[in-house]
Each structure stands twice: as structure tokens, then as C-alpha cells.
Design an enzyme around this catalytic site. Structure first.
Site, mmCIF file in Angstrom:
data_model
loop_
_atom_site.group_PDB
_atom_site.id
_atom_site.type_symbol
_atom_site.label_atom_id
_atom_site.label_comp_id
_atom_site.label_asym_id
_atom_site.label_seq_id
_atom_site.Cartn_x
_atom_site.Cartn_y
_atom_site.Cartn_z
ATOM 1 N N LYS A 1 51.506 37.921 39.653
ATOM 2 C CA LYS A 1 53.220 38.311 39.061
ATOM 3 C C LYS A 1 53.408 38.524 40.572
ATOM 4 O O LYS A 1 54.670 38.850 40.437
ATOM 5 C CB LYS A 1 52.946 39.659 38.932
ATOM 6 C CG LYS A 1 51.229 39.422 37.892
ATOM 7 C CD LYS A 1 50.959 41.066 37.355
ATOM 8 C CE LYS A 1 49.945 40.554 36.337
ATOM 9 N NZ LYS A 1 48.732 40.949 36.855
ATOM 10 N N LYS B 1 55.087 44.803 36.402
ATOM 11 C CA LYS B 1 55.269 43.990 35.306
ATOM 12 C C LYS B 1 56.565 44.700 35.078
ATOM 13 O O LYS B 1 57.208 43.970 34.460
ATOM 14 C CB LYS B 1 53.965 44.368 34.133
ATOM 15 C CG LYS B 1 53.201 43.760 34.979
ATOM 16 C CD LYS B 1 51.563 43.885 34.228
ATOM 17 C CE LYS B 1 50.625 43.165 34.479
ATOM 18 N NZ LYS B 1 49.141 44.076 33.115
ATOM 19 N N LEU C 1 49.147 37.328 26.201
ATOM 20 C CA LEU C 1 50.517 38.142 24.414
ATOM 21 C C LEU C 1 51.978 37.452 25.139
ATOM 22 O O LEU C 1 52.563 37.655 26.148
ATOM 23 C CB LEU C 1 51.054 38.645 24.871
ATOM 24 C CG LEU C 1 49.742 40.535 24.277
ATOM 25 C CD1 LEU C 1 50.376 41.748 24.353
ATOM 26 C CD2 LEU C 1 49.106 39.657 23.090
ATOM 27 N N ASP D 1 49.942 47.196 39.449
ATOM 28 C CA ASP D 1 50.356 46.179 38.564
ATOM 29 C C ASP D 1 51.238 46.011 37.933
ATOM 30 O O ASP D 1 51.729 45.528 36.653
ATOM 31 C CB ASP D 1 48.519 45.548 38.237
ATOM 32 C CG ASP D 1 48.402 45.372 37.117
ATOM 33 O OD1 ASP D 1 49.123 43.890 37.162
ATOM 34 O OD2 ASP D 1 48.125 45.320 36.301
ATOM 35 N N GLY E 1 42.592 40.422 30.344
ATOM 36 C CA GLY E 1 41.047 39.464 30.611
ATOM 37 C C GLY E 1 40.974 37.712 30.252
ATOM 38 O O GLY E 1 42.017 37.137 30.928
ATOM 39 N N ILE F 1 39.958 33.524 36.797
ATOM 40 C CA ILE F 1 41.035 32.833 35.851
ATOM 41 C C ILE F 1 41.102 32.004 35.941
ATOM 42 O O ILE F 1 41.036 30.737 34.736
ATOM 43 C CB ILE F 1 42.719 33.954 35.864
ATOM 44 C CG1 ILE F 1 42.434 35.131 35.890
ATOM 45 C CG2 ILE F 1 43.264 32.950 34.895
ATOM 46 C CD1 ILE F 1 42.337 35.504 34.511
ATOM 47 N N GLY G 1 37.041 41.791 33.076
ATOM 48 C CA GLY G 1 37.446 41.366 33.767
ATOM 49 C C GLY G 1 38.786 41.683 33.209
ATOM 50 O O GLY G 1 40.146 40.554 33.300
ATOM 51 N N VAL H 1 52.506 39.493 32.299
ATOM 52 C CA VAL H 1 52.711 40.901 31.550
ATOM 53 C C VAL H 1 52.445 40.631 30.415
ATOM 54 O O VAL H 1 52.857 39.558 29.235
ATOM 55 C CB VAL H 1 54.626 41.177 31.072
ATOM 56 C CG1 VAL H 1 54.361 42.314 30.767
ATOM 57 C CG2 VAL H 1 55.010 41.286 32.541
ATOM 58 N N ALA I 1 41.026 24.235 44.129
ATOM 59 C CA ALA I 1 40.647 24.351 45.594
ATOM 60 C C ALA I 1 40.657 25.782 45.381
ATOM 61 O O ALA I 1 41.043 26.837 44.231
ATOM 62 C CB ALA I 1 42.294 24.848 46.445
HETATM 63 N N1 LIG Z 1 42.612 39.503 34.648
HETATM 64 C C1 LIG Z 1 43.413 38.970 34.476
HETATM 65 O O1 LIG Z 1 42.787 39.566 32.969
HETATM 66 C C2 LIG Z 1 45.059 39.022 34.541
HETATM 67 C C3 LIG Z 1 44.863 38.422 35.661
HETATM 68 N N2 LIG Z 1 45.846 37.929 35.923
HETATM 69 C C4 LIG Z 1 46.622 37.546 37.144
HETATM 70 O O2 LIG Z 1 46.050 36.706 37.688
HETATM 71 C C5 LIG Z 1 45.544 35.835 38.517
HETATM 72 C C6 LIG Z 1 43.579 35.512 39.584
HETATM 73 O O3 LIG Z 1 43.170 36.816 39.255
HETATM 74 P P1 LIG Z 1 41.040 36.948 39.233
HETATM 75 O O4 LIG Z 1 40.884 35.220 38.625
HETATM 76 O O5 LIG Z 1 40.965 37.584 38.473
HETATM 77 O O6 LIG Z 1 41.459 36.361 41.057
HETATM 78 P P2 LIG Z 1 39.851 35.799 41.567
HETATM 79 O O7 LIG Z 1 40.158 37.308 42.783
HETATM 80 O O8 LIG Z 1 38.749 36.557 40.699
HETATM 81 O O9 LIG Z 1 40.225 34.168 41.954
HETATM 82 C C7 LIG Z 1 41.186 34.184 42.840
HETATM 83 C C8 LIG Z 1 40.641 32.818 43.748
HETATM 84 O O10 LIG Z 1 41.712 32.170 44.545
HETATM 85 C C9 LIG Z 1 41.003 32.002 45.288
HETATM 86 N N3 LIG Z 1 41.706 31.776 46.538
HETATM 87 C C10 LIG Z 1 42.967 32.827 46.876
HETATM 88 N N4 LIG Z 1 43.477 32.848 48.044
HETATM 89 C C11 LIG Z 1 43.359 31.771 47.966
HETATM 90 C C12 LIG Z 1 44.315 30.157 48.576
HETATM 91 N N5 LIG Z 1 44.567 30.469 50.230
HETATM 92 N N6 LIG Z 1 43.812 29.276 48.560
HETATM 93 C C13 LIG Z 1 42.694 28.630 47.767
HETATM 94 N N7 LIG Z 1 42.300 29.429 47.212
HETATM 95 C C14 LIG Z 1 42.718 31.127 46.947
HETATM 96 C C15 LIG Z 1 40.128 32.627 45.113
HETATM 97 O O11 LIG Z 1 38.768 32.581 45.894
HETATM 98 C C16 LIG Z 1 39.447 32.523 43.795
HETATM 99 O O12 LIG Z 1 38.730 31.600 44.030
HETATM 100 C C17 LIG Z 1 45.551 36.652 39.856
HETATM 101 O O13 LIG Z 1 47.354 36.635 40.264
HETATM 102 C C18 LIG Z 1 45.933 38.228 38.617
HETATM 103 O O14 LIG Z 1 46.384 39.085 39.109
HETATM 104 C C19 LIG Z 1 46.898 37.827 35.457
HETATM 105 C C20 LIG Z 1 47.030 38.568 33.716
HETATM 106 C C21 LIG Z 1 45.846 38.820 33.212
HETATM 107 N N1 LIG Z 2 44.364 44.059 35.765
HETATM 108 C C1 LIG Z 2 45.809 43.506 35.257
HETATM 109 C C2 LIG Z 2 45.381 42.453 34.219
HETATM 110 C C3 LIG Z 2 46.595 41.323 33.404
HETATM 111 O O1 LIG Z 2 48.041 41.444 34.205
HETATM 112 C C4 LIG Z 2 44.983 44.452 33.768
HETATM 113 O O2 LIG Z 2 44.593 45.637 33.988
HETATM 114 O O3 LIG Z 2 46.516 44.198 32.540
HETATM 115 NA NA NA Z 3 52.622 37.104 28.189
#
Ligand SMILES: NC(=O)C1=CN([C@@H]2O[C@H](COP(=O)(O)OP(=O)(O)OC[C@H]3O[C@@H](n4cnc5c(N)ncnc54)[C@H](O)[C@@H]3O)[C@@H](O)[C@H]2O)C=CC1
Ligand SMILES: N[C@@H](CC=O)C(=O)O
Ligand code: NA
Length: 820
Positions: free
Chosen positions: A580, A683, A614, A679, A799, A476, A665, A610, A505
Site C-alpha cells: 500500500k 487504506k 474483496l 494500516d 489472509g 503473499i 496471515g 484495501v 526475488a
Molecule cells: N497479509 C495480508 O492479508 C495482506 C497483505 N498485504 C500486503 O502484502 C505485502 C506482502 O506481505 P507479506 O507477504 O505478509 O510480507 P512478508 O514479509 O511475508 O514478505 C515480504 C517478502 O518481500 C521480500 N523482500 C523485502 N524487501 C525486499 C527487497 N528489497 N527485494 C526483494 N525482496 C524483498 C522478503 O524477503 C519477503 O520474501 C505487504 O505489502 C502487505 O501489506 C496486502 C493485503 C493483505
Molecule cells: N494486515 C492487513 C492485511 C490486509 O491489508 C489487515 O489485517 O487487514
Molecule cells: Na480489494
């Protein structure tokens, strides 16, 4: 006739004097007559004082310092004057220095340095510089001569700051100028008494000399040549975007210089101001720049604020107590006592309740002020009518200045709102009824941030800068970075918003740059020079940087940064996050984060918690704020699970679909957070809390769909191995539902009783959840107002693109909030 004054830096070296000569030669060629006032070469006046002090204290090293003074001047001569003409100039300088040496020997023997001797000592600086400049100009074809101002500027005999006798002085100046055609290079700062003794004119003395000559000669303009482009909007060392002002009124210039802009010292310019002579501040080293005009009018009517000035170090002293109320003469006693004690007050404020009088002084005067007041109000304090004097240290004053602020509502509001949004507390306020200056006292540590924030609000209204701190550059975070990079130009040109990513970072490295990281680079290159990362270290550095208009973007998936949200918000930094955890762990922490944001008046935004991008949380908050009552919420809240069950059909392997969802993703970094129901539970809990239910995570019932072995697997890879073994199990459930004409859906519900559940349900084709496709989420709100036909929100709910876009939108929302 124009009078030009060149300060110490302008004549500080041969190279600079050459520059001055070029300017004067242009004047000469244009036929414009000028009188030139010069200061001593930079540093020389201080050295003359020092050499006197050394001699008076019997310190023989005064001789080496004298040599040093001599060599500065001789070096300039050798660099400026042709060899064949040097002897005359050197002879003059040597003669002067012999005199100086004699005087110093006298001081050394007497061990006494009177103000009178100090004035003579200091006079050598201007006497030498003006002579050298006149000689050089003559050599360069500009006929010039030194005018020792002691010949024409007459004062009384108060050494160290003599009073000018204008009648005698004016006629002597006009007479002198009537008798010569040569360009006069006048010694600034010095004068003489009736009995012919050397006197000096006090602080800003060369400006004073320029004003005296300007007034006497009825100059059309006085140009003060210095080493900056005129008067700047604020201190450019603190605010890099500060720029020079075109025009200021005399009063505005006075206010600006009082509070820090040291370009001119207007009190000394009074003789010229009285005659309405225009002043222009110009840069010797950038002579084509027009500089700042200081005149009787403020100009630039549409600019309420012309400058922001500051005093970095002040202390506040407060006298309070019931014994002050309605008692005439209290302030007279207070200020009288302080005046007798020689304390100068920088700012005074008294509330109309008369219960407290607060004033600002230089930090060095605070203890003395306290002592003086305690003596003056000894009796009242003994009887408890007056409280012990309070002193607050480590404070600064900043002031917005401008004549056009008068009678214009909203200017002070802008000042206070910008400070408030940036978490800057105001310890005292003062505004004179002229409305020329609104001064506030703030903590010193916030001065840098405040000046930058205010400068942006008042001077760069067509350009705002948001300082973005990005923690987590995974799926993300990195997608967000790409979107910001692609949109930066549009935001800059169309929305006047500059996104300055000042910190970034991942879990390994972190990097900071106050002027902005280059986000056109790939993330690994951005982080290449970074230091070892930790969430705590990142947040600490962010707080320490204390930049205005800051936003913290948490794109991590864990809880190490989440634990710091409250602290971040309490430090007046807004947050946007897709993470979240803060909103779905203990109720206490959720409420504390909400309270912290409210208390500091900053934003805590998490729409992507959530339904990803959207709009779900926003509409729910709107329903609630507008008085609707949520009766029931049902939803497909997992993009991953939605995709899995929408796509799962005969002949497919469930485990392969999960892998696809991860690739696309949709899943959390660990897909068990999705399949295990965590998850979705998070939500529905967040929605329930937003709807007004005070619920804990344990209040959500999740009916698990994964075999225990999958949950127990050590790693994500091991999990997939276990998941493959469960393929038949999922196929069986799917086939059974299909026989009944139904489809499987992981449904989250908050019912009328406030009970939250997450369970896998088989829904028939009349059910709205049946027809979902892809990663669609659907949220159905039944409320008092949306009762017969519920409010339905549907669309892709997971996504990288849609999630990052949701976070991006919130960054811009925060930007608009902070900057407007
Ligand atoms: N994939 C989706 O559709 C959605 C994801 N999210 C949320 O987005 C967030 C990010 O998800 P992703 O990008 O898929 O995760 P990811 O695992 O790809 O990325 C997480 C990043 O955080 C870094 N990180 C972790 N701990 C750290 C720390 N202590 N200090 C600095 N950096 C740190 C990691 O190195 C990595 O770069 C999650 O909380 C997820 O629940 C929310 C809505 C939708
Ligand atoms: N992993 C979550 C991402 C959004 O919060 C999902 O699949 O809905
Ligand atoms: Na939303």
C-alpha cells in the site's frame, strides 16, 4: 522436370554432400527427372575473392590460402569417393587448381585484380563442387555428370554481374538436356560471354541459375534446398516461437527477403516467376519437411500477416522546412542528388503537410546523405527555408508483410497497439498503397521485444505469453506462486495464456530466466542459484531484459521497490501490488505513479490495497468514473483488527489473539502496523484519494490504541512482551463495552467534509459493524446515487489466500490487456 538448387551449406562438407546424394537418389528412384544446380562449398567463394586480393596486393600468403582451398576439396573427395576411383577425381581437381594457381601468379605479378579475373577466380568454387558431387552420385548408382554452365548460359561481358542472353541460353539448355539422360549437376552462379570469357551472375547467382534452367526447361517446380525449414514467420534467432510458413506469394517472398529473411533472393528468380513456376524452399537436413511453397497466390486467406521482417541497423535522415511546402521538384532534387551519390534508400515517408521528408538508409550512408543534401539545398538552408538535416541513429525497421492485409481494417491498429502497450515509440511509418507491407522505424534497443510481441499478436493468437517479474516471495508472494503453479495448466489450455515467471526475488536472492523459471519447484529451490538481491538491482535487470508483455508484481512490505514504481511504469511495464505504500505516502508520488501509468498506457493495479481480495477499489473507481459523487465512506478496513475484536471475549488474552492473527496471515509483517492504526490509515487514505480527495498521510487522524511501550519495542518479539503487559487494559475496554451491550470496532471514516479518522469505537448491536465475523472487512459507501441505502461490501479482508488471489486476478487482467 524439376530443378533443384543446393546452396553452399548443403554442399559444405562430405557429410552434407552425402545428405544431398540421398535426396537425389530418392528422386532418381521415383523416376522424377531433375536438374541440379549447386553452389560452391560454403566459404569457398569468399576465400577465392580473398586469395585474389592477397595476390593482387603482393601478399605471398595467398599461396597458403590456396592450399587451404585445395585441402577442403581433397578432404571431401577422400571422404566421399572410394579409393579406387579417387585418382580420377583428384586429378581433375588438381588440374583445376593448377589453372587457378597460374591465374593467381599472374595476378600476383601484375598486382592487379580486375572484375574479369575475379569472375574467373570465383568460377572455380562451383566448378569443383559440381564435379565432386557428380562423381560421387555416379559412384552411388545415380548416373550423373557435371554441366559447366559456361557451356550453355550466355551473357554479355559485364563482369561481376553479367546480363543473360535468354534466347541463346534457353535454346542451348533445351538442346543439352535433349541429348542426355544423365542427371546434370550444374554449376550455379557462372556463365560465359559470347567470346567465351567466364562471367558471373551477381548476388544470389545460384538461385538465378536455377531460375534460368527452370524457365528454359519449363520445370514444374524449382526447389531451393537450404539449411532451414523454409521461410519462417520471422527471424527464429530473435523469436524462438517463429515457425515455417506453408505458402507465400512471390510478392510476399520478395518483401520478406528484402527485409531480412535471407532464404531466397527473389529478384533472381524472376525468369521462373514470369513463367509462374512454383518455388519450394526446403531443408537439406530435414528432407521430410515439406518446406515453404512460393507461388502466385498468397494462400492462407485468414492470415492477414504472413511474416515479420526487420533490418536491425538503420539511420533516419530528415529534410524539413517551410521551403518544401508546395514546391514541386523538391523530392526529385533530393532523390536525384542521393542517387547520384550512390545512396540507396530503404524507406521513405513524407507527411501530407509536405513539411518533412524522412528516409532510412544504412548507418554507413547517413553522414554522406547529410552532406549530399546540404550541398543540394545549400541556398535554401542559407536563407532558412530549409532546416539543418537531422540524422537519427541506432534505429531498426520492422515490417509486417502479407497480401491479405489489403482492405482489411484493424491490422495496422494491432501493430501500433502492441508496440504502444510495450512502450515502443515509432519514429517513422511507411505503407505502400499495395498494402503488402507496413514498415515502422523504432529504436534498436526495442527490436527484440517488438518482434516477439508482434509475432505473438499476429501468429500465436491462440497462445499468449505474459512475462511476470515477482519481487517478494514472503507470505503473499509465495502463496501467489503456489496459486499460479496450480492454475498454470488451466490458463494454458482453457485461456491460452502462458504465465512465464521470468524473474523472482526475496530480500536475499534474485534470479532471472528469459525462458521462464520452473515454478513447480519450492521457492528456495527457484532462488537457489540466484545472485544477491536488491530492489534496485531487480528493477534494473527487469528493464534491461526489455521483454514484451511484462508485469511487475511487488509482494514486498517495505518501500524499497515502491520508490521505483514510477520508473517501472515509465518503462512501460505494468504493475500489480498488494503493497500500500506507493498509494499512501506523499500525494505527489501517488499522482506521479498514476500519471506515469496513464502516459505510457500501462496498468497500475492495487485492488488488494484495501480489503485484500474483496472488490473495493474497483467499484469505487467505477462509481467515480460513472459520475457518482462519494459522500461518505465508513469501514472496517483491517482484517487483523476485525478478527481481534470479533473474537475477543471474556477469559481471552488479547496478546494471544494477536499472535493467532499473525499465524493466520492477517497481520502485516510487523503487527504494530495493524494495531497502531497505520494500516487502516493507509487504506482510508487510499480510498479518499480514489474518491477524488487530494490528501496527505498527515490528513488522517488516528486515535492510537497501543500503549507507547508497545510502539517503542525494538523488535516484533519485544513488542509481544510489551503487549502482554497491556492485556488488562484491553480487557477493561472490552468489558466496559460489553456492559453497554456494545462491541469494540476499529472504524475508519471519511466524512462529508473529507475528514478522515481512524478510531476504536464501541458499536451497539443495531450497527452493521457489530455482526462481523472472522477477518471480515466491511466498506460502506454513501454516495449521491447510493444515498438512502448505501453500497455495502463485506467479506474476509485479510489472509494469504484471498490476497494472493486478488493479485493473481490482476496479473490476468494485465495479461488480457496487453495481449488483446
Ligand atoms: N497479509 C495480508 O492479508 C495482506 C497483505 N498485504 C500486503 O502484502 C505485502 C506482502 O506481505 P507479506 O507477504 O505478509 O510480507 P512478508 O514479509 O511475508 O514478505 C515480504 C517478502 O518481500 C521480500 N523482500 C523485502 N524487501 C525486499 C527487497 N528489497 N527485494 C526483494 N525482496 C524483498 C522478503 O524477503 C519477503 O520474501 C505487504 O505489502 C502487505 O501489506 C496486502 C493485503 C493483505
Ligand atoms: N494486515 C492487513 C492485511 C490486509 O491489508 C489487515 O489485517 O487487514
Ligand atoms: Na480489494
Amino acid at each position: 522436370m524439376k530443378v533443384l538448387k543446393f546452396g553452399g551449406t548443403s554442399v559444405g562438407s562430405a557429410k552434407n554432400i552425402q545428405q544431398v546424394a540421398n535426396i537425389l537418389s530418392d528422386y532418381q528412384q521415383s523416376g522424377q527427372r531433375v536438374a541440379v544446380v549447386v553452389s560452391a562449398m560454403s566459404g569457398i567463394t569468399n576465400k577465392l575473392i580473398e586469395v585474389g586480393n592477397r595476390a593482387a596486393s603482393g601478399d605471398e600468403t595467398y599461396k597458403s590460402l590456396l592450399k587451404d582451398i585445395e585441402s577442403t576439396h581433397l578432404t571431401a573427395i577422400r571422404e566421399l569417393i572410394e579409393v579406387r576411383r579417387q585418382s580420377k577425381t583428384i586429378a581433375f581437381v588438381k588440374l583445376q587448381l593448377n589453372d587457378l594457381e597460374d591465374i593467381l601468379r599472374g595476378i600476383f605479378l601484375l598486382k592487379e585484380l580486375s572484375l574479369r579475373s575475379l569472375d574467373i577466380l570465383q568460377s572455380f568454387g562451383e566448378r569443383l563442387s559440381s564435379y565432386i558431387i557428380a562423381e560421387f552420385l555416379t559412384q552411388e548408382g545415380v548416373p550423373a555428370e557435371q554441366l559447366d554452365a559456361r557451356k550453355v548460359v550466355r551473357t554479355n561481358s559485364v563482369f561481376g554481374g553479367a546480363k543473360v542472353d535468354f534466347v541463346t541460353t534457353n535454346s542451348a539448355i533445351t538442346k543439352h538436356f535433349a541429348e542426355t539422360d544423365k542427371m546434370q549437376i550444374v554449376t550455379g552462379f557462372i556463365a560465359s560471354s559470347e567470346s567465351g570469357e567466364t562471367t558471373t551472375l551477381g548476388r544470389g547467382g545460384s538461385d538465378y541459375t536455377a531460375a534460368i534452367f527452370g524457365a528454359a526447361l519449363n520445370a514444374t517446380e524449382i526447389e531451393i534446398w537450404t539449411d532451414v525449414d523454409g521461410v519462417m514467420t520471422t527471424d527464429p534467432r530473435v523469436v524462438p516461437t517463429a515457425f515455417s510458413l506453408q505458402q507465400l506469394s512471390y510478392e510476399e517472398a520478395m518483401e520478406m527477403s528484402h527485409f531480412g529473411a535471407k532464404v531466397i533472393y527473389p529478384p533472381t528468380l524472376q525468369p521462373a516467376i514470369k513463367k509462374n513456376i512454383d518455388l519450394r524452399i526446403r531443408n537439406t537436413f530435414n528432407p521430410s519437411f515439406p518446406g515453404t511453397l512460393v507461388t502466385s497466390k498468397s494462400g492462407q486467406e485468414d492470415w492477414p500477416v504472413k511474416g515479420i521482417s526487420s533490418i536491425k541497423e538503420i539511420a533516419l535522415v530528415t529534410l524539413s522546412g517551410s521551403g518544401l511546402i508546395g514546391v514541386p521538384g523538391v523530392s526529385s532534387r533530393l532523390f536525384g542528388a542521393l542517387a547520384r551519390g550512390g545512396v540507396s534508400m530503404i524507406l521513405i515517408t513524407q507527411a501530407s503537410s509536405e513539411h518533412t521528408i524522412t528516409f532510412a538508409v544504412a548507418p554507413g550512408d547517413a553522414t554522406e546523405s547529410k552532406k549530399i543534401i546540404e550541398e543540394e539545398f545549400f541556398n535554401e538552408m542559407a536563407s532558412g527555408k530549409v532546416n539543418p538535416v537531422e540524422v537519427q541513429n541506432n534505429l531498426s525497421i520492422l515490417a509486417i508483410i502479407g497480401e491479405n492485409m489489403a482492405h482489411r481494417p484493424g491490422v495496422a491498429a494491432k501493430l501500433f497497439s502492441a508496440l504502444g502497450k510495450n512502450g515502443v515509440n515509432i519514429a517513422a511509418i511507411a505503407q505502400g498503397s499495395s498494402e503488402l507491407n507496413v514498415s515502422v522505424v523504432i529504436e534498436q534497443k526495442h527490436l527484440h521485444k517488438s518482434l516477439n510481441a508482434l509475432h505473438e499478436i499476429f501468429f500465436l493468437s491462440d497462445m499468449a505469453e505474459l512475462n511476470v517479474f515477482m519481487l517478494g516471495l514472503g507470505l503473499i508472494g509465495n502463496t501467489l506462486l503456489t496459486q499460479m503453479r496450480d492454475q498454470a495448466e488451466y490458463l494454458l489450455t482453457e485461456r491460452n495464456l502462458r504465465l512465464n515467471v521470468v524473474g523472482a526475488a526475496n530480500s536475499k536472492k534474485m534470479i532471472f530466466n528469459e525462458t521462464g523459471l520452473d515454478i513447480s519447484l519450492p521457492k528456495d529451490e527457484i532462488l537457489a542459484e540466484g545472485e544477491t538481491s536488491s530492489a534496485a538491482g531487480f528493477v534494473e535487470k527487469m528493464i534491461e531484459m526489455n521483454l514484451p508483455n511484462s508485469v511487475f508484481v511487488d509482494c514486498t512490505a517495505g518501500d524499497s521497490a515502491v520508490k521505483l514504481y514510477e520508473k517501472i511504469l515509465l518503462n512501460s511495464i505494468s504493475i500489480t501490488t498488494p503493497n500500500k505504500i506507493a498509494n499512501s505516502s506523499s500525494l505527489d508520488y501517488y499522482l506521479r505513479c498514476q500519471a506515469a501509468a496513464k502516459r505510457r498506457g500501462v496498468k497500475f493495479l492495487y485492488e488488494t490495497n484495501v480489503g485484500a481480495g474483496l472488490p473495493v477499489i474497483g467499484p469505487l473507481q467505477d462509481l467515480k468514473r460513472s459520475g457518482d459523487k462519494i459522500i461518505k465512506i465508513e469501514g472496517i478496513l483491517s482484517g487483523t483488527l476485525s478478527y481481534l475484536f470479533n473474537t475477543f471475549s471474556a477469559g481471552m488474552k488479547f496478546s494471544e489473539l494477536v499472535k493467532d492473527a499473525k499465524e493466520m496471515g492477517y497481520t502485516e509483517p510487523d503487527p504494530r502496523d495493524d494495531l497502531g492504526g497505520v494500516d487502516v490509515a493507509r487504506k482510508i487514505l487510499i480510498l479518499a484519494r480514489e474518491a477524488g480527495y487530494h490528501m496527505e498521510p498527515s490528513d488522517v487522524t488516528v486515535k492510537p490504541i497501543l500503549p507507547q511501550a508497545c510502539m517503542d519495542a525494538e523488535s516484533v518479539d519485544d513488542f509481544f512482551v510489551e503487549l502482554e503487559k497491556a492485556n488488562d487494559l484491553f480487557e477493561k475496554q472490552r468489558a466496559e463495552a460489553e456492559i453497554d451491550g456494545k462491541a469494540l470496532r476499529m472504524v475508519a471514516t471519511l466524512d462529508e467534509e473529507g475528514k478522515a479518522t481512524v478510531s476504536l469505537e464501541a458499536v451497539d448491536n443495531s450497527h452493521p459493524f457489530h455482526g462481523l465475523v472472522g477477518s471480515d472487512n466491511m466498506v460502506v459507501f454513501t454516495s449521491r446515487r447510493y444515498f438512502n441505502e448505501p453500497l455495502v461490501i463485506r467479506g474476509p479482508g485479510a489472509g494469504a489466500e484471498v490476497t494472493a488471489a486478488g493479485v493473481f486476478a490482476e496479473i490476468i487482467t494485465i495479461g488480457n490487456f496487453l495481449i488483446n
